[in-house]
Design a protein around this motif. Structure first.
Motif, PDB file in Angstrom:
ATOM      1  N   UNK A  13       0.830  -1.194   0.000  1.00 42.39           N
ATOM      2  CA  UNK A  13       0.000   0.000   0.000  1.00 42.39           C
ATOM      3  C   UNK A  13       0.869   1.250   0.000  1.00 42.39           C
ATOM      4  N   UNK A  14       1.935   1.254   0.790  1.00 44.28           N
ATOM      5  CA  UNK A  14       2.830   2.411   0.842  1.00 44.28           C
ATOM      6  C   UNK A  14       3.423   2.715  -0.528  1.00 44.28           C
ATOM      7  N   UNK A  15       3.878   1.679  -1.215  1.00 43.61           N
ATOM      8  CA  UNK A  15       4.452   1.879  -2.551  1.00 43.61           C
ATOM      9  C   UNK A  15       3.390   2.341  -3.533  1.00 43.61           C
ATOM     10  N   UNK A  16       2.183   1.800  -3.413  1.00 43.92           N
ATOM     11  CA  UNK A  16       1.093   2.220  -4.295  1.00 43.92           C
ATOM     12  C   UNK A  16       0.758   3.695  -4.106  1.00 43.92           C
ATOM     13  N   UNK A  17       0.911   4.182  -2.882  1.00 43.76           N
ATOM     14  CA  UNK A  17       0.606   5.585  -2.598  1.00 43.76           C
ATOM     15  C   UNK A  17       1.725   6.531  -3.007  1.00 43.76           C
ATOM     16  N   UNK A  18       2.898   5.974  -3.343  1.00 44.79           N
ATOM     17  CA  UNK A  18       3.978   6.829  -3.829  1.00 44.79           C
ATOM     18  C   UNK A  18       5.219   6.871  -2.975  1.00 44.79           C
ATOM     19  N   UNK A  19       5.316   6.014  -1.940  1.00 46.11           N
ATOM     20  CA  UNK A  19       6.520   5.991  -1.120  1.00 46.11           C
ATOM     21  C   UNK A  19       7.718   5.569  -1.961  1.00 46.11           C
TER      22      UNK A  19
END
Length: 346
Positions: A214-220
């Motif tokens: 989820x973090x990577x999907x949000x742009x992390x």
């Protein structure tokens, strides 16, 4: 005062069990609350399920009110007005958050730091909250919910969002700086969106694979294990996980001059810190305590403007106990909310 005779005489609520038996909460029938002076009564549409609810129901926070109704991320419609009210009208959609009242006269209140008022009272801890069909709130401490934010999105903003917003400010991320986020639950995944929108480079450290995705999907920029080192030194970090053992880990990941903000109302005991390794070179360790009403107003306006979105798992009101179990065991990413719009469980 509005005529409340058209409302039901009783309602279903979830209350804490305390030391009387096994479990955290139980569903019972209670008399409908009546709004006091300066209060309004709200028909609850949805209520967020917050980790602080776990701290209250499991006794990690001291008991302030026996058999209190938890829940402090409440969105609903005003259905009645107590005497001395003028801010809202019947039918208005409002939000109820953790901070329920303050004295208004101490040096903390008078200096704009009402979150530190020693006489503050809190929804779902000192007074009954939103795990109910109806609840009351002092109108001065309620929020107008922007019309463009639907109820299930607005509810998590009222604690997870507000606390994350305050933690982000306390972390003092420099413009374009690198921010570390430890733990990636309800508050963290909202805070990350705001930080990214403000131009920060975000690195997430958390134990759950779903949360990392989820973090990577949000742009992390990266997402790794909570006990690991970030790929680059960080200018600031926020610890959302209530895990004191991660404090030295997070301090070690900071660049010199960096700040670590502890966002939890409860954190397990901290291990011994090594001054040279963890704090020297002007590193700062700070905490976050509740919120001010200004924090809430700013966050709601910012969330509406930026289009901040929660990853929501919705539970029918009748399975609030299951929602708390799933929160504790990390069975969902993002946030959970209780909804009266969902069909009851057979």
């Amino acid at each position: 005062m509005t005529d409340l005779s058209i409302l039901p005489e009783t309602m279903s609520v979830w209350e804490t069990i305390g030391s009387e038996g096994a479990g955290r909460i139980r569903q019972v029938e209670r008399a409908l609350p009546r709004p006091g002076h300066g209060e309004v009564i709200v028909q609850v549409e949805t209520c967020g399920v917050c980790r602080t609810d776990l701290h209250v129901t499991e006794g990690e926070l001291p008991e302030h009110r026996p058999h209190v109704v938890p829940g402090h991320e409440v969105v609903g419609r005003v259905v009645g007005l107590g005497e001395g009210t003028s801010r809202f009208e019947v039918g208005d959609r409002i939000g109820i958050a953790w901070l329920r009242s303050t004295c208004g006269t101490c040096r903390w209140c008078r200096s704009g730091r009402e979150n530190l008022c020693r006489s503050a009272r809190f929804t779902g801890w000192d007074e009954d909250g939103g795990y109910a069909m109806f609840t009351t709130v002092p109108e001065a401490y309620a929020y107008r919910v922007p019309p463009e934010i639907e109820a299930e999105q607005a509810a998590p903003l009222l604690c997870a969002g507000i606390i994350g917003y305050r933690a982000l400010r306390r972390a003092a991320v420099p413009p374009g700086g690198r921010l570390g986020i430890y733990g990636f639950g309800a508050s963290a995944h909202l805070t990350a969106q705001i930080a990214l929108a403000q131009g920060a480079e975000v690195h997430v450290l958390t134990r759950g694979e779903d949360a990392r995705r989820l973090a990577l999907d949000l742009g992390a920029s990266s997402a790794g294990p909570a006990d690991g080192l970030p790929p680059v030194p960080l200018d600031a970090s926020i610890l959302f996980a209530p895990a004191g053992e991660l404090v030295p880990v997070a301090l070690a990941g900071l660049e010199q001059g960096g700040t670590l903000a502890l966002a939890g109302i409860h954190v397990s005991d901290l291990p011994t810190l090594d001054y040279q390794h963890h704090l020297f070179r002007e590193k700062t360790l700070t905490s976050v305590t509740a919120n001010t009403r200004q924090d809430g107003e700013e966050l709601l306006a910012l969330a509406a403007r930026l289009g901040v979105r929660s990853t929501v798992t919705t539970y029918p009101f009748d399975v609030a106990d299951q929602a708390l179990d799933d929160l504790k065991e990390g069975r969902f990413a993002g946030v959970a909310v209780l909804s009266h719009a969902q069909p009851p469980t057979p």
